[in-house]
Design a protein around this motif. Structure first.
Motif, PDB file in Angstrom:
ATOM      1  N   LYS A   1      -2.868  10.485 -16.674  1.00  0.00           N
ATOM      2  CA  LYS A   1      -1.982  10.027 -15.723  1.00  0.00           C
ATOM      3  C   LYS A   1      -0.787   9.030 -16.316  1.00  0.00           C
ATOM      4  CE  LYS A   1      -5.732   9.028 -12.367  1.00  0.00           C
ATOM      5  NZ  LYS A   1      -6.267   8.325 -11.446  1.00  0.00           N
ATOM      6  N   LYS A   2       0.286   8.942 -15.676  1.00  0.00           N
ATOM      7  CA  LYS A   2       1.362   8.223 -16.289  1.00  0.00           C
ATOM      8  C   LYS A   2       0.845   6.619 -16.022  1.00  0.00           C
ATOM      9  CE  LYS A   2       4.682  11.123 -17.636  1.00  0.00           C
ATOM     10  NZ  LYS A   2       4.618  11.252 -19.138  1.00  0.00           N
ATOM     11  N   LEU A   3       1.436   6.075 -16.948  1.00  0.00           N
ATOM     12  CA  LEU A   3       1.480   4.303 -16.688  1.00  0.00           C
ATOM     13  C   LEU A   3       2.540   3.994 -16.261  1.00  0.00           C
ATOM     14  CD1 LEU A   3      -0.238   3.397 -20.297  1.00  0.00           C
ATOM     15  CD2 LEU A   3      -1.431   3.540 -18.084  1.00  0.00           C
ATOM     16  N   GLU A   4       2.414   2.866 -15.353  1.00  0.00           N
ATOM     17  CA  GLU A   4       3.401   2.345 -14.680  1.00  0.00           C
ATOM     18  C   GLU A   4       3.500   0.840 -14.829  1.00  0.00           C
ATOM     19  OE1 GLU A   4       3.590   3.256 -10.446  1.00  0.00           O
ATOM     20  OE2 GLU A   4       5.006   1.592 -10.032  1.00  0.00           O
ATOM     21  N   ALA A   5       4.547   0.253 -15.123  1.00  0.00           N
ATOM     22  CA  ALA A   5       4.373  -1.248 -15.339  1.00  0.00           C
ATOM     23  C   ALA A   5       4.957  -1.691 -14.006  1.00  0.00           C
ATOM     24  CB  ALA A   5       5.357  -1.522 -16.518  1.00  0.00           C
TER      25      ALA A   5
ATOM     26  N   PRO B   1       0.912  -1.227   0.075  1.00  0.00           N
ATOM     27  CA  PRO B   1      -0.144   0.020  -0.064  1.00  0.00           C
ATOM     28  C   PRO B   1       0.863   1.330   0.027  1.00  0.00           C
ATOM     29  CG  PRO B   1      -0.594  -1.453   1.754  1.00  0.00           C
ATOM     30  CD  PRO B   1       0.622  -1.925   1.276  1.00  0.00           C
ATOM     31  N   ALA B   2       2.053   1.186   0.723  1.00  0.00           N
ATOM     32  CA  ALA B   2       2.845   2.252   0.826  1.00  0.00           C
ATOM     33  C   ALA B   2       3.256   2.980  -0.613  1.00  0.00           C
ATOM     34  CB  ALA B   2       3.927   1.951   1.538  1.00  0.00           C
ATOM     35  N   MET B   3       3.399   1.780  -1.542  1.00  0.00           N
ATOM     36  CA  MET B   3       3.984   2.068  -2.855  1.00  0.00           C
ATOM     37  C   MET B   3       3.032   2.494  -3.697  1.00  0.00           C
ATOM     38  SD  MET B   3       6.841  -0.277  -3.936  1.00  0.00           S
ATOM     39  CE  MET B   3       5.688  -1.697  -4.274  1.00  0.00           C
ATOM     40  N   ALA B   4       1.713   2.409  -3.482  1.00  0.00           N
ATOM     41  CA  ALA B   4       0.471   2.682  -4.268  1.00  0.00           C
ATOM     42  C   ALA B   4       0.463   4.258  -4.331  1.00  0.00           C
ATOM     43  CB  ALA B   4      -0.807   2.015  -3.947  1.00  0.00           C
ATOM     44  N   GLN B   5       0.286   4.607  -5.535  1.00  0.00           N
ATOM     45  CA  GLN B   5       0.103   6.148  -5.673  1.00  0.00           C
ATOM     46  C   GLN B   5      -1.042   6.497  -6.721  1.00  0.00           C
ATOM     47  OE1 GLN B   5       3.945   7.554  -6.969  1.00  0.00           O
ATOM     48  NE2 GLN B   5       4.709   7.496  -4.651  1.00  0.00           N
ATOM     49  N   ASP B   6      -1.541   7.724  -6.524  1.00  0.00           N
ATOM     50  CA  ASP B   6      -2.695   7.890  -7.192  1.00  0.00           C
ATOM     51  C   ASP B   6      -2.554   8.677  -8.613  1.00  0.00           C
ATOM     52  OD1 ASP B   6      -4.671   8.407  -4.134  1.00  0.00           O
ATOM     53  OD2 ASP B   6      -4.645   6.517  -5.736  1.00  0.00           O
ATOM     54  N   ASP B   7      -1.498   9.004  -8.886  1.00  0.00           N
ATOM     55  CA  ASP B   7      -1.129   9.834  -9.977  1.00  0.00           C
ATOM     56  C   ASP B   7      -0.560   8.843 -11.190  1.00  0.00           C
ATOM     57  OD1 ASP B   7       1.162   9.177  -8.666  1.00  0.00           O
ATOM     58  OD2 ASP B   7       2.039  11.008  -8.968  1.00  0.00           O
ATOM     59  N   THR B   8      -0.574   7.509 -10.914  1.00  0.00           N
ATOM     60  CA  THR B   8      -0.222   6.598 -11.954  1.00  0.00           C
ATOM     61  C   THR B   8      -1.284   5.598 -12.059  1.00  0.00           C
ATOM     62  OG1 THR B   8       0.933   5.128 -10.469  1.00  0.00           O
ATOM     63  CG2 THR B   8       2.232   6.992 -11.454  1.00  0.00           C
ATOM     64  N   ILE B   9      -1.309   4.871 -13.301  1.00  0.00           N
ATOM     65  CA  ILE B   9      -2.068   3.679 -13.457  1.00  0.00           C
ATOM     66  C   ILE B   9      -1.204   2.571 -13.597  1.00  0.00           C
ATOM     67  CG2 ILE B   9      -3.680   2.680 -15.078  1.00  0.00           C
ATOM     68  CD1 ILE B   9      -4.630   5.426 -15.878  1.00  0.00           C
ATOM     69  N   LYS B  10      -1.463   1.556 -12.799  1.00  0.00           N
ATOM     70  CA  LYS B  10      -0.548   0.420 -12.944  1.00  0.00           C
ATOM     71  C   LYS B  10      -1.141  -0.604 -13.860  1.00  0.00           C
ATOM     72  CE  LYS B  10       1.542   0.882  -8.499  1.00  0.00           C
ATOM     73  NZ  LYS B  10       2.081   0.034  -7.377  1.00  0.00           N
ATOM     74  N   VAL B  11      -0.081  -1.331 -14.682  1.00  0.00           N
ATOM     75  CA  VAL B  11      -0.425  -2.117 -15.645  1.00  0.00           C
ATOM     76  C   VAL B  11       0.625  -3.238 -15.194  1.00  0.00           C
ATOM     77  CG1 VAL B  11      -0.289  -3.009 -17.985  1.00  0.00           C
ATOM     78  CG2 VAL B  11      -0.795  -0.341 -17.462  1.00  0.00           C
ATOM     79  N   GLY B  12      -0.233  -4.514 -15.065  1.00  0.00           N
ATOM     80  CA  GLY B  12       0.629  -5.692 -14.624  1.00  0.00           C
ATOM     81  C   GLY B  12       1.343  -6.576 -15.770  1.00  0.00           C
ATOM     82  N   ILE B  13       2.524  -7.209 -15.703  1.00  0.00           N
ATOM     83  CA  ILE B  13       2.801  -7.730 -16.662  1.00  0.00           C
ATOM     84  C   ILE B  13       3.278  -9.043 -16.266  1.00  0.00           C
ATOM     85  CG2 ILE B  13       4.740  -7.850 -18.424  1.00  0.00           C
ATOM     86  CD1 ILE B  13       5.146  -4.855 -18.515  1.00  0.00           C
ATOM     87  N   LEU B  14       2.670 -10.101 -16.679  1.00  0.00           N
ATOM     88  CA  LEU B  14       2.729 -11.395 -15.968  1.00  0.00           C
ATOM     89  C   LEU B  14       3.465 -12.561 -17.035  1.00  0.00           C
ATOM     90  CD1 LEU B  14       1.885 -13.141 -13.501  1.00  0.00           C
ATOM     91  CD2 LEU B  14      -0.336 -13.642 -14.512  1.00  0.00           C
ATOM     92  N   HIS B  15       4.657 -12.414 -17.478  1.00  0.00           N
ATOM     93  CA  HIS B  15       5.298 -13.276 -18.319  1.00  0.00           C
ATOM     94  C   HIS B  15       6.355 -13.960 -17.610  1.00  0.00           C
ATOM     95  CE1 HIS B  15       2.917 -12.628 -21.605  1.00  0.00           C
ATOM     96  NE2 HIS B  15       2.976 -11.350 -21.731  1.00  0.00           N
ATOM     97  N   SER B  16       6.805 -15.271 -17.879  1.00  0.00           N
ATOM     98  CA  SER B  16       7.680 -15.848 -17.360  1.00  0.00           C
ATOM     99  C   SER B  16       9.190 -15.301 -17.693  1.00  0.00           C
ATOM    100  CB  SER B  16       7.698 -17.225 -17.392  1.00  0.00           C
ATOM    101  OG  SER B  16       6.615 -17.950 -17.049  1.00  0.00           O
TER     102      SER B  16
END
Lengths: 541, 436, 408
Positions: B73-77, B26-41
């Motif tokens: 907002k900025k995207l964050e991977a 939660p500490a890292m979560a910020q509101d000015d970015t949209i997070k995008v998950g990348i789930l690849h081996s």
């Protein structure tokens, strides 16, 4: 001189035939406008029409543009629709005249368009070129032509073949031509007697190709011809069954030689030293990557040496893997002697690190390792088809095996190794520096795994996972053959290979492998020390 | 007492570590970015294929941020490594959604990894964009399938080979690795071929284990099967690592594309980069995109990609294109919906069209599959494919194959009134799953 | 063993505390998860419940391996197979529970059979619609396999390295077999898409908490059972076989029966761990048979400290927490870290974290007697330096022998 005369004569007949078939005459002036049509084709069927038009001229000069087309090397310039043979090099294409191959300068890739080709077109080109090169001066070309015509029989080519057979003076080519004629006869309207004779010729040839032609005859013909074809098919089939078994043995030996190569280094580190080296597969992988690096260097700086790449890679792979092995022994394993299960864990850790290191350096994808020309292709031995790379790998595996055997049995170093294995304390009191011998032995085993990697790079992926695929099989071979016995490893590898290949047709590849594993497990119950168990007290330790 | 202390301390250490994991989020979560998950081996056996897709996603996110991000907002991977370990895929998916609060996840390669994460996405209601060609027989509300379904790859390829141009093939070898994708695809193809009048004895089916490396027997079988006097072709669903030894054996045993062409569904530019392709010229692949496709969009993409990776030799391939399409569709849908809320995006994304890299547009259909052109390419000496045939229009992904008896009555439509992934047109009922 | 009494006494407290903690966790974590709202500081997120639940199953697996490896000297590189078999038995039950809620709505056949055109349920799937039957199979299948395998192997005195390698072959053969779609276990995709267990939705928080509690209690039970076995006369026999198999045999004991019992019990424990694991992660597939997984289990045990009951549990929790953390934060370095851990532990922590802690205590010289009789494994402590010095002097007994304790 006679050759030339015969050749001219054949050409004359051919062109005569060509004139009979089509009115086109054959000289450059008439060919050019036809070749130029390649610049205007819209689809593959139009391209095929142009190819057939060129072939109909019967002029061997069309060989150049047609071969180029089939290899995807025919281009036309966008600006003036002139057709060229082109060779790509980087961003430019080197152009040459399509008929005379005279150099025609260069063009940027964007300025020219490739004339597209597909499999059907390649087949058409191969067939028409076959007929055209029947009179070529080079016997190999004539042989190739005869083979093509054999596989693609055409009743119209019988006369040309007759002429060629009369002229031919090399027995093997002549035989091939006669077989080509026989296959053509079978699709013609010639009387049954001719066809029966042709069936005899095909039966004498045997093999899958003949079978394929005869099956077609059997379906088409009736009466005596059909019966003869059926009888011939039966006889060919029964001889093929025998050859099939022989082929299986060969495949088994070949698989066995791969297993032997993979396991032989382990026979030293595990078999002789008792170190369970789970990083053994990674030594093989390092050898394969060394080959890759060597080939990359050769490709960029000395392309002429490519056929020597493996010979150059061998000592390097040995050194790289041996050095890593030496480092592992000095850094880790020497602290763990007498605790084989701990070495298993530590070396497994090392294998993970090596894998990830290679993945970080070279990337996770496969790397291309090419086959030198002497390792490509196959040759026929009776009805056996033997690929060169498999044959060389077998030869190589045996060479490595016997070299190792020599080192172990006939050199002072080998004597020291065996002495340390048999009784470390006694060896030490005789003045042998046992730690040094340990390190060198381990380096030797690793180095051999490295050169196995050079060979395996020829048939398998060169990727960070290469080693994992072999580690379990290698252990099975060593354990099955008997730990501490090189001959056991040889026998174990070959018998597992052959067993696997005989199970595969019945059980399928997966089930075959499972069965082999189960058999090994059961076998170990019967003979806990493998096929060739070391006798004596040392084993029970 | 000493024992107690030891235990308590050790357990506390473990607990603290675990707690640290959850607290960090939660500490890292910020509101000015949209997070995008990348789930690849990034490690293990699948790293060979999936690492490139991770790079592709980072590249796409980078490009989008250069354009000003998304919704201001900025995207964050957020990159995680499921290490080719299927249960770990589920764990990591849960971590991405619950801990990192990502807006959407791009990931998975193998069917089993997708199957593993499906319940997680369903439960936590998030989005997964799955970029790889697969066996179909699935349509899930939270998943968008941007790779090919069997009818977007396998069936057109077989059609091509049956045509005169493709060589009027009459006899078929269906060779595959023994897992779900080849099994299902071959079942579909068998039914399809039989519906086209191919006799049973003219179809040979063969399965090999993962990473199979000794192809001598099988290649000989193929050769023998092909010498029955009828034009023969091999349809290969052989996967990943096993392809290199397979093609090497084909080349060495002298099986030429003119005689017995092999059409592969799992071999792309990336796989061929590890192979000397000179002996393979003419063998075929079927995809929805080739690096060699000669259109400006593709050229621009390749140039930007090579610049981003700083490697002029990097190739592009079909699953990469699928991610490009999927990512752009998601961006467009988020802009349309004005929020990254999964429900809103699921509603908004249907019907969204974005340019694909082969010069046309791909559209997200109500069944969560997309429209794609189908290209048949021949392998060239430089490891690239050259398109020799392509479908005249776009093909809509068909999730429930018409050639399998149990799925031919099923359809999928995730739009409002029906909102069902397996609606049975025969009974008029939603099949029991997916009624949310 | 003069110090036997102290050894047991020292371990007693440790075991009791462990069991207490596990029971407390089994009650507390679900309560914290369900009773407190998500924004409360005391709330344990569901994601943590699932994660730790998974770790607890791994811990039970590591404990089962410790019983055979730590106390009996059998290094099984195939324990993942027993775990996976238990998992498959549970998975089959969960598949049958789906009933007609599968995508094709077939009341009998699981989805993967429908789309591969299977017409009827294979015989070995019968009975799995009943929980009691599945629960029985969870223990019976791994137990039976271990019994048959062990009966053959121990009777023919396959020991040490050879045994390790054939257990590896066993799990590898099973891996290949389960990959085959024709086997009827779903091939590579395995079993997935579970709906409910005993009538409760597997995805519900309460169910997950209950499964978590079950895992913690199972682990507690496992600890208790292992402790009772070790503490009994049979346990002494077990360790006697480990330390000097031949000598035990010469004294008239049937070493193979001793080993067989431990091996079978351990396999049943591993099977139960697998059965609890499957509903929590939602998938079981042949990847669990991968020999690499089994080797990883060995590492958890080694890290925590073998021949300590608490050690493997701590090892499993530590390594897996590390794995979760590394694969999230530094994905590229996970394998370096894991590989480095293997090497580090074998070289510098031969007795694992717990063993090391005990040794450190002993090294401080306080309460020497009590500490020295902590549950340190009977292998004499040999530091790498000493070992190498011995090797240097050429002291060692021939290293070719397959017995793990050959050097001592």
């Amino acid at each position: 001189m006679r050759r030339n005369a015969a050749f001219t004569f054949a050409l004359a007949i051919l062109s005569l035939l060509a004139i009979l078939v089509s009115p086109a005459s054959a000289d450059e002036a008439t060919l050019r406008p036809v070749v130029a049509k390649f610049a205007t084709v819209k689809n593959f069927s139009q391209t095929e029409a142009v190819v057939r038009e060129l072939a109909a001229t019967g002029d061997p000069a069309v060989g150049k543009p047609l071969t180029a087309l089939s290899e995807g090397d025919l281009y036309f310039r966008k600006s003036d629709a002139a057709v060229f043979i082109g060779k790509e090099s980087g961003q430019t294409v080197k152009l040459a005249d399509p008929l005379t191959a005279v150099d025609a300068g260069e063009a940027a890739k964007a300025e020219v368009t490739k004339v597209k080709v597909n499999n059907s077109l390649r087949r058409v080109i191969r067939d028409v070129l076959g007929t055209l090169t029947l009179g070529a001066a080079d016997p190999a070309a004539r042989l190739a032509a005869a083979q093509t015509m054999f596989k693609a029989p055409d009743a119209n080519s019988i006369e040309a073949l007759d002429v060629a057979i009369l002229d031919e003076h090399i027995a093997s080519v002549k035989l091939q031509l006669e077989q080509a004629r026989a296959s053509a006869v079978l699709v013609s309207d010639l009387p049954a007697s001719e066809k029966l004779a042709a069936i005899t010729v095909l039966e004498a040839r045997g093999g899958r190709d003949a079978l394929s032609l005869l099956t077609a005859v059997q379906a088409r013909a009736d009466g005596a011809v059909k019966d003869a074809a059926t009888a011939a098919i039966d006889r060919i089939n029964s001889s093929l069954a025998l050859w099939g078994a022989a082929q299986n043995v060969w495949y088994g030996i070949s698989l066995g030689s791969v297993l032997l190569l993979a396991a032989i280094g382990l026979a030293i580190t595990f078999g002789v030293m008792g170190v369970i080296n789970m990083a053994h597969g990674e030594m093989v992988m390092l050898g394969a990557y060394t080959t890759y690096v060597v080939q990359e260097v050769i490709r960029t700086s000395a392309p002429g040496l490519f056929d020597w790449s493996l010979a150059i890679a061998l000592p390097l792979a040995f050194l790289v893997a041996a050095a890593v092995g030496f480092a592992i022994e000095r850094g880790i394993i020497r602290f763990l002697y007498g605790r084989p299960l701990e070495t298993l864990l530590a070396t497994w850790g090392v294998s993970l690190i090596l894998q990830q290191a290679v993945r970080t350096i070279f990337g996770p994808t496969n790397r291309e390792v090419g086959n030198p020309s002497w390792m490509s292709g196959a040759f026929e031995l009776g009805q056996l088809s033997i690929t060169w790379n498999r044959l060389w790998i077998l030869v190589f595996a045996l060479a490595v095996f016997f070299a190792l055997l020599f080192v172990m049995k006939r050199t002072p170093w080998g004597l020291q190794m065996r002495a340390v294995t048999a009784s470390r304390r006694m060896a030490a009191s005789m003045g042998i520096r046992t730690p040094w011998v340990d390190a060198l032995t381990f380096a030797l085993g690793s180095g051999i795994a490295g050169i196995a990697g050079v060979a395996l790079s020829q048939i398998d992926n060169v990727s960070p996972n290469l080693g994992q695929g072999y580690i379990i099989d290698s252990f099975m071979v060593v354990v099955f053959g008997g730990v501490g016995n090189l001959w056991g490893t040889l026998v174990g590898a070959l018998s597992l290979g052959i067993l696997n290949k005989f199970l595969e047709p019945y059980a399928g590849a997966v089930l075959g492998k499972i069965l082999v594993l189960v058999l090994i497990i059961l076998f170990i119950q019967k003979r806990p020390r493998g096929l060739f168990a070391l006798k004596g007290r040392a084993v029970e330790a | 007492m000493r024992g107690i202390q030891t235990t308590i301390r050790s357990l506390f250490a473990a607990g603290a570590l675990a707690a640290g994991l959850s607290m960090a989020a939660p500490a890292m979560a910020q509101d000015d970015t949209i997070k995008v998950g990348i789930l690849h081996s990034l490690s293990g056996t699948m790293a060979i294929s999936e690492t490139t897709l991770k790079d592709t996603m980072l590249f796409l996110i980078d490009e989008q941020n250069k354009k000003g991000g998304l919704l201001g907002k900025k995207l964050e991977a957020v990159v995680v490594d499921p290490a080719s370990d299927w249960p770990l895929f589920a764990e990591k998916a849960r971590e991405l959604i619950e801990k990192d609060k990502v807006a959407a996840v791009f990931g998975c390669w193998t069917s089993v990894s997708r199957k593993s994460v499906l319940p997680v996405f369903e439960e936590l209601n998030n989005l997964l964009f799955y970029p790889v060609q697969y066996e179909g027989e699935e349509s899930q509300r939270n998943v968008f399938y941007t790779g090919a379904a069997p009818n977007q790859q396998a069936i057109p390829a077989v059609d091509y080979l049956m045509s005169e141009e493709g060589g009027s093939v009459k006899r078929w070898v269906l060779a595959g690795t023994d897992y779900v994708y080849p099994q299902t695809t071959n079942k579909i193809l068998q039914a399809y071929l039989e519906s086209k009048g191919v006799a049973k004895e003219d179809i040979m089916v063969n399965y090999t284990p993962f990473g199979h490396s000794d192809w001598q027997t099988i290649v000989t079988d193929i050769k023998n099967f092909g010498s029955a006097g009828k034009k023969t072709a091999v349809v290969s669903t052989v996967n990943g690592d096993a392809n290199v030894p397979f093609y090497k054996e084909l080349a060495n045993q002298g099986i030429k594309a003119e005689d017995i062409p092999v059409v592969a569904f799992s071999v792309g530019e990336e796989e061929l980069a590890g192979l000397d392709t000179a002996p393979l010229v003419g063998h075929l692949t079927a995809w929805n995109y080739f690096q060699s496709v000669d259109v400006p969009e593709n050229e621009a993409f390749i140039a930007a990609w090579k610049e981003y990776t700083k490697n002029p030799k990097r190739v592009t391939n079909d699953p990469m294109e699928a991610h490009v399409i999927g990512f752009n569709m998601w961006v467009k849908a988020v802009e349309k919906a004005g929020t990254t809320d999964p429900d809103a995006v699921i509603d908004a994304i249907i019907g969204v069209s974005v340019p694909n890299l082969s010069g046309g547009y791909s559209t997200m259909m109500p069944n969560h599959h997309i429209t794609k052109p189908v290209l048949i390419g021949e392998i060239q000496t430089d490891g690239q494919m050259e398109t020799v045939w392509q479908t005249s229009g776009l093909v809509v992904g068909d999730e429930w194959s018409d050639y399998l008896p149990d799925s031919k009555d099923l359809i999928s439509d995730w739009r409002a009134p029906m909102s069902c992934g397996n609606f049975n047109v025969a009974t008029g009922k939603c099949g029991g799953k997916g009624v949310n | 063993m003069i110090s036997g009494k102290f050894f047991v006494a020292g371990a007693d407290r440790r075991i009791a505390i462990t069991i207490l903690i596990l029971v407390a966790v089994a009650i507390l974590v679900p309560v914290l998860n369900i009773a407190f709202p998500p924004d409360s500081a005391l709330h344990v997120p569901s994601y943590m419940v699932a994660l730790i639940g998974k770790y607890l199953c791994y811990a039970l697996l590591a404990l089962s391996l410790d019983l055979v490896w730590g106390y009996c000297g059998i290094l099984s590189l195939g324990h993942g197979a027993f775990f996976a078999l238990g998992g498959y038995a549970m998975g089959m039950y969960l598949m049958r529970q789906i009933g007609d809620r599968g995508v094709y709505g077939n009341p009998i056949l699981p989805d993967f059979m429908v789309f591969l055109n299977w017409k009827e349920l294979p015989w070995f799937w019968y009975g799995f619609d009943q929980f009691w039957f599945a629960a029985l199979m969870v223990m019976l299948v791994p137990g039976l396999l271990a019994f048959c395998f062990g009966w053959l192997a121990f009777r023919s005195r396959v020991t040490g390295v050879y045994l390790s390698i054939i257990t590896q072959a066993m799990t590898y053969a099973l891996l290949l077999a389960f990959f085959r779609n024709d086997m009827g276990f779903g091939g590579n995709n395995g079993l997935t898409d579970f709906k409910d267990i005993l009538g409760f939705n597997v995805q519900a928080n309460t169910t997950r908490s209950a499964l978590f509690a079950a895992s913690a209690l199972a682990l507690a039970l496992g600890v208790f059972v292992t402790w009772r076995i070790i503490g009994s006369k049979y346990g002494k026999l077990l360790m006697a076989v480990r330390d000097a198999e031949s000598r035990t045999r010469f004294l008239g004991w049937r070493a193979e029966n001793v080993k067989l019992f431990a091996f079978t019990v351990s396999a049943v424990m591993a099977g139960i761990a697998g059965a609890l694991y499957v509903p929590q992660v939602g998938i079981i597939n042949p990847g669990e048979f991968d020999p690499a997984n089994s080797i990883e289990v060995v590492v958890w045990t080694a890290v925590g400290g073998r021949a300590t009951i608490v050690g493997p549990i701590i090892g499993a929790l530590l390594v897996n927490a590390g794995k979760s953390w590394f694969t999230g934060v530094l994905p590229e370095f996970w394998l370096f870290a894991l590989g480095g851990l293997f090497v580090f532990v074998t070289l510098f922590l031969p007795k694992g974290v717990v063993g090391m802690y005990d040794q450190w205590k002993a090294g401080r010289g306080h309460r020497l007697k009590a500490a020295a009789t902590g549950d340190a494994p009977p292998l004499a402590p040999v530091s790498p330096a000493v070992e190498s010095a011995r090797a240097e002097k050429g002291w060692q007994v021939p290293s070719g022998g397959p017995e793990p304790a050959a050097a001592e």
